[in-house]
Structures are given as C-alpha cells and as structure tokens.
Design a protein around this motif. Sequence first.
Motif, PDB file in Angstrom:
ATOM      1  N   ILE A 119       0.836  -1.200   0.000  1.00  0.00           N
ATOM      2  CA  ILE A 119       0.000   0.000   0.000  1.00  0.00           C
ATOM      3  C   ILE A 119       0.875   1.257   0.000  1.00  0.00           C
ATOM      4  CG2 ILE A 119      -1.622   1.352   1.393  1.00  0.00           C
ATOM      5  CD1 ILE A 119      -2.813  -1.382   2.299  1.00  0.00           C
ATOM      6  N   ALA A 120       1.957   1.234   0.778  1.00  0.00           N
ATOM      7  CA  ALA A 120       2.842   2.400   0.901  1.00  0.00           C
ATOM      8  C   ALA A 120       3.580   2.729  -0.394  1.00  0.00           C
ATOM      9  CB  ALA A 120       3.845   2.177   2.029  1.00  0.00           C
ATOM     10  N   LEU A 121       3.590   1.815  -1.340  1.00  0.00           N
ATOM     11  CA  LEU A 121       4.249   2.094  -2.621  1.00  0.00           C
ATOM     12  C   LEU A 121       3.519   3.175  -3.404  1.00  0.00           C
ATOM     13  CD1 LEU A 121       5.257  -1.474  -3.843  1.00  0.00           C
ATOM     14  CD2 LEU A 121       6.782   0.338  -3.075  1.00  0.00           C
ATOM     15  N   GLY A 122       2.270   3.426  -3.050  1.00  0.00           N
ATOM     16  CA  GLY A 122       1.512   4.485  -3.711  1.00  0.00           C
ATOM     17  C   GLY A 122       1.317   4.221  -5.191  1.00  0.00           C
ATOM     18  N   ARG A 123       1.725   5.162  -6.019  1.00  0.00           N
ATOM     19  CA  ARG A 123       1.516   5.030  -7.471  1.00  0.00           C
ATOM     20  C   ARG A 123       2.332   3.892  -8.085  1.00  0.00           C
ATOM     21  NH1 ARG A 123       5.031   9.680 -10.340  1.00  0.00           N
ATOM     22  NH2 ARG A 123       6.774   9.554  -8.895  1.00  0.00           N
ATOM     23  N   GLU A 124       3.349   3.421  -7.391  1.00  0.00           N
ATOM     24  CA  GLU A 124       4.158   2.301  -7.874  1.00  0.00           C
ATOM     25  C   GLU A 124       3.561   0.944  -7.479  1.00  0.00           C
ATOM     26  OE1 GLU A 124       6.865   2.395  -9.805  1.00  0.00           O
ATOM     27  OE2 GLU A 124       6.972   4.572  -9.876  1.00  0.00           O
ATOM     28  N   ALA A 125       2.454   0.951  -6.754  1.00  0.00           N
ATOM     29  CA  ALA A 125       1.862  -0.297  -6.247  1.00  0.00           C
ATOM     30  C   ALA A 125       1.479  -1.264  -7.368  1.00  0.00           C
ATOM     31  CB  ALA A 125       0.653   0.005  -5.373  1.00  0.00           C
ATOM     32  N   ALA A 126       1.161  -0.752  -8.537  1.00  0.00           N
ATOM     33  CA  ALA A 126       0.788  -1.628  -9.657  1.00  0.00           C
ATOM     34  C   ALA A 126       1.967  -2.475 -10.133  1.00  0.00           C
ATOM     35  CB  ALA A 126       0.241  -0.797 -10.809  1.00  0.00           C
ATOM     36  N   ARG A 127       3.172  -2.079  -9.786  1.00  0.00           N
ATOM     37  CA  ARG A 127       4.367  -2.822 -10.209  1.00  0.00           C
ATOM     38  C   ARG A 127       4.719  -3.958  -9.258  1.00  0.00           C
ATOM     39  NH1 ARG A 127       9.182   1.090 -11.240  1.00  0.00           N
ATOM     40  NH2 ARG A 127      10.053  -0.829 -12.072  1.00  0.00           N
ATOM     41  N   ALA A 128       3.936  -4.131  -8.191  1.00  0.00           N
ATOM     42  CA  ALA A 128       4.258  -5.148  -7.190  1.00  0.00           C
ATOM     43  C   ALA A 128       2.985  -5.844  -6.703  1.00  0.00           C
ATOM     44  CB  ALA A 128       4.983  -4.513  -6.006  1.00  0.00           C
ATOM     45  N   HIS A 129       3.169  -6.990  -6.097  1.00  0.00           N
ATOM     46  CA  HIS A 129       2.097  -7.747  -5.454  1.00  0.00           C
ATOM     47  C   HIS A 129       2.613  -8.266  -4.120  1.00  0.00           C
ATOM     48  CE1 HIS A 129       0.363  -7.881  -9.520  1.00  0.00           C
ATOM     49  NE2 HIS A 129      -0.786  -8.051  -8.881  1.00  0.00           N
ATOM     50  N   HIS A 130       1.698  -8.655  -3.258  1.00  0.00           N
ATOM     51  CA  HIS A 130       2.086  -9.316  -2.018  1.00  0.00           C
ATOM     52  C   HIS A 130       1.395 -10.676  -1.984  1.00  0.00           C
ATOM     53  CE1 HIS A 130      -1.547  -7.004  -1.078  1.00  0.00           C
ATOM     54  NE2 HIS A 130      -1.791  -7.850  -0.079  1.00  0.00           N
ATOM     55  N   ALA A 131       2.079 -11.662  -1.377  1.00  0.00           N
ATOM     56  CA  ALA A 131       1.559 -13.033  -1.424  1.00  0.00           C
ATOM     57  C   ALA A 131       2.022 -13.825  -0.208  1.00  0.00           C
ATOM     58  CB  ALA A 131       2.029 -13.712  -2.702  1.00  0.00           C
ATOM     59  N   LEU A 132       1.384 -14.973  -0.026  1.00  0.00           N
ATOM     60  CA  LEU A 132       1.701 -15.900   1.055  1.00  0.00           C
ATOM     61  C   LEU A 132       1.889 -17.280   0.454  1.00  0.00           C
ATOM     62  CD1 LEU A 132       1.846 -16.751   4.074  1.00  0.00           C
ATOM     63  CD2 LEU A 132      -0.658 -16.931   4.022  1.00  0.00           C
ATOM     64  N   ALA A 133       2.992 -17.930   0.795  1.00  0.00           N
ATOM     65  CA  ALA A 133       3.255 -19.303   0.365  1.00  0.00           C
ATOM     66  C   ALA A 133       3.324 -20.179   1.611  1.00  0.00           C
ATOM     67  CB  ALA A 133       4.560 -19.385  -0.413  1.00  0.00           C
ATOM     68  N   SER A 159      14.988  -0.611 -11.557  1.00  0.00           N
ATOM     69  CA  SER A 159      14.565  -1.697 -12.432  1.00  0.00           C
ATOM     70  C   SER A 159      13.984  -1.196 -13.744  1.00  0.00           C
ATOM     71  CB  SER A 159      13.519  -2.543 -11.712  1.00  0.00           C
ATOM     72  OG  SER A 159      13.003  -3.510 -12.590  1.00  0.00           O
ATOM     73  N   LYS A 160      14.340  -1.870 -14.811  1.00  0.00           N
ATOM     74  CA  LYS A 160      13.764  -1.600 -16.124  1.00  0.00           C
ATOM     75  C   LYS A 160      12.677  -2.626 -16.448  1.00  0.00           C
ATOM     76  CE  LYS A 160      16.774   1.615 -17.213  1.00  0.00           C
ATOM     77  NZ  LYS A 160      16.573   2.810 -16.498  1.00  0.00           N
ATOM     78  N   ILE A 161      12.513  -3.616 -15.563  1.00  0.00           N
ATOM     79  CA  ILE A 161      11.509  -4.656 -15.785  1.00  0.00           C
ATOM     80  C   ILE A 161      10.440  -4.552 -14.702  1.00  0.00           C
ATOM     81  CG2 ILE A 161      13.045  -6.260 -16.957  1.00  0.00           C
ATOM     82  CD1 ILE A 161      13.398  -7.735 -14.322  1.00  0.00           C
ATOM     83  N   ILE A 184      11.075 -10.569  -4.557  1.00  0.00           N
ATOM     84  CA  ILE A 184      11.350 -11.361  -5.755  1.00  0.00           C
ATOM     85  C   ILE A 184      11.118 -10.482  -6.976  1.00  0.00           C
ATOM     86  CG2 ILE A 184      10.580 -13.386  -7.055  1.00  0.00           C
ATOM     87  CD1 ILE A 184       9.683 -14.181  -3.947  1.00  0.00           C
ATOM     88  N   ASP A 185      12.030 -10.552  -7.932  1.00  0.00           N
ATOM     89  CA  ASP A 185      11.903  -9.706  -9.125  1.00  0.00           C
ATOM     90  C   ASP A 185      10.878 -10.298 -10.100  1.00  0.00           C
ATOM     91  OD1 ASP A 185      13.136 -11.632 -10.760  1.00  0.00           O
ATOM     92  OD2 ASP A 185      15.021 -10.554 -10.907  1.00  0.00           O
ATOM     93  N   PRO A 186      10.490  -9.546 -11.148  1.00  0.00           N
ATOM     94  CA  PRO A 186       9.476 -10.019 -12.096  1.00  0.00           C
ATOM     95  C   PRO A 186       9.870 -11.280 -12.868  1.00  0.00           C
ATOM     96  CG  PRO A 186       9.696  -7.656 -12.265  1.00  0.00           C
ATOM     97  CD  PRO A 186      10.806  -8.132 -11.373  1.00  0.00           C
ATOM     98  N   LEU A 187      11.140 -11.609 -12.894  1.00  0.00           N
ATOM     99  CA  LEU A 187      11.581 -12.825 -13.575  1.00  0.00           C
ATOM    100  C   LEU A 187      11.573 -14.035 -12.641  1.00  0.00           C
ATOM    101  CD1 LEU A 187      14.566 -11.272 -15.564  1.00  0.00           C
ATOM    102  CD2 LEU A 187      12.227 -11.682 -16.345  1.00  0.00           C
ATOM    103  N   GLY A 188      11.213 -13.826 -11.385  1.00  0.00           N
ATOM    104  CA  GLY A 188      11.139 -14.915 -10.413  1.00  0.00           C
ATOM    105  C   GLY A 188      12.417 -15.143  -9.637  1.00  0.00           C
ATOM    106  N   ASN A 189      13.386 -14.245  -9.743  1.00  0.00           N
ATOM    107  CA  ASN A 189      14.657 -14.382  -9.017  1.00  0.00           C
ATOM    108  C   ASN A 189      14.521 -13.876  -7.584  1.00  0.00           C
ATOM    109  OD1 ASN A 189      16.208 -15.309 -11.312  1.00  0.00           O
ATOM    110  ND2 ASN A 189      16.019 -13.233 -12.075  1.00  0.00           N
ATOM    111  N   LEU A 190      15.100 -14.613  -6.642  1.00  0.00           N
ATOM    112  CA  LEU A 190      15.105 -14.191  -5.245  1.00  0.00           C
ATOM    113  C   LEU A 190      16.122 -13.067  -5.102  1.00  0.00           C
ATOM    114  CD1 LEU A 190      15.192 -17.715  -3.538  1.00  0.00           C
ATOM    115  CD2 LEU A 190      13.205 -16.373  -4.218  1.00  0.00           C
ATOM    116  N   VAL A 191      15.703 -11.933  -4.542  1.00  0.00           N
ATOM    117  CA  VAL A 191      16.581 -10.770  -4.442  1.00  0.00           C
ATOM    118  C   VAL A 191      17.009 -10.512  -2.998  1.00  0.00           C
ATOM    119  CG1 VAL A 191      16.832  -8.311  -4.942  1.00  0.00           C
ATOM    120  CG2 VAL A 191      15.519  -9.760  -6.494  1.00  0.00           C
ATOM    121  N   LEU A 192      16.036 -10.331  -2.106  1.00  0.00           N
ATOM    122  CA  LEU A 192      16.330 -10.032  -0.701  1.00  0.00           C
ATOM    123  C   LEU A 192      15.454 -10.888   0.207  1.00  0.00           C
ATOM    124  CD1 LEU A 192      16.453  -6.129  -0.898  1.00  0.00           C
ATOM    125  CD2 LEU A 192      18.379  -7.597  -0.337  1.00  0.00           C
ATOM    126  N   ARG A 193      15.972 -11.165   1.412  1.00  0.00           N
ATOM    127  CA  ARG A 193      15.227 -11.945   2.403  1.00  0.00           C
ATOM    128  C   ARG A 193      15.252 -11.205   3.736  1.00  0.00           C
ATOM    129  NH1 ARG A 193      17.141 -17.905   3.265  1.00  0.00           N
ATOM    130  NH2 ARG A 193      19.127 -16.857   3.161  1.00  0.00           N
TER     131      ARG A 193
END
Length: 193
Positions: free
Chosen positions: A101-115, A190-192, A160-169
């Motif tokens: 939510i705090a991403l504001g206008r950039e929120a469309a570029r991200a999702h949150h999920a539970l595994a 990011s350009k992706i 996780i980046d849009p290509l599915g790579n683990l970035v930070l934990r």
Amino acid sequence: MLKKTALPENRTQQRKGRLQLIALILLAVVPILLASSMYKWRFWVPESRNYHGELLGDGRTLADLGVSGDIPQTWLLLVSAPDDCLEDCRKLVYLARQIHIALGREAARAHHALATSQALPLDYGQQLAREYPQLGRFNLQPERYLTIATDNKTPQLWIIDPLGNLVLRYAPGSNGKQILKDLQLLLKLSKIG
C-alpha cells in the motif's frame, strides 16, 4: 642530407605513435583487469551497502524455493511459512500488505503473497479473504524450501523480481520502513516489471 634528418624525425613519430597506442590499450585493459581482480579476490570492495535485508542475488528462483502456482510477472513481496502461519507469519503478511500500500503510485508494479506448505486454519483463511483481497496464495514445497531457507521453522519475507529471481530476504521483526526503502530503490533502478 635532407634524408638523414628526415629519418630520425620519422622514427620519433613512430615511437610516439606506438607509445600512444600502448597507452590507449592500457587505458582500456587495466580497468577491466582491476575490476575482475577485485571481484574474484574481494579486495577494495566497499563494506557499506544500500539494502537492509539479506542479499540473495545468486540466481536462485521461486522454483528453487519450492513455490508453485500462477505467479504474477511483477515485483513480489512473498511471505513464506514452512509450518503453520502463526503470529510471526501473520505479522509478516500484514507488513507485506502495508508495504504494498505504501508504494503508492508504484503499487501496480508489485504484489504481495503468502506461500504455505500447510492449509491455513479456517478462521484465518476467511480473514485473509475478507481483509486481504489482493493477497496472492501459493503452495510451498517444504523439501525444496529447506535447501534455501536458513532457518526452516521461521517464516520469512522475500523480495522477488518479475523474472522470479530471489533478491532479498527478511526475518520476522524486520523494520517495515527499511523494507519499503529497499523495494522502492529496486523499483527505481529496475527496467523490468
């Protein structure tokens, strides 16, 4: 006599030209060799960093983590729960939503999920459906998860980046503002996604 004086001038120009050529080659090759050496032998590498989580940029992906499902091709704040989704897990799910939510206008570029590897308790599953309608849900394979997660019993938050790579934990109890800053920096660079 004219030929004798012209010959040393020509050799001087040749020598000067060769020195310039060698200098240009060294100017191109030395920085590459220096950078490669710094990377390989880890010298003159700055100790400071701009991120707050544990950097994972080693090519591992969501599949290596054991996450399966219809994964969006955007930046992902993923909470992983190898056991039951109890207090720490629920706090991370809440934190992931707040960061999104705090991403504001950039929120469309991200999702949150539970595994999760286990089914959620009925009451918590209903609460998530009601209060977290945008939360993605994925299956977690514990045997694959154990190969990557350092503390297999603790839920963790992953970027996780849009290509599915683990970035930070991030571990439970991580500062949400720092995670938000990390994600904002990644989105900026990011350009992706």
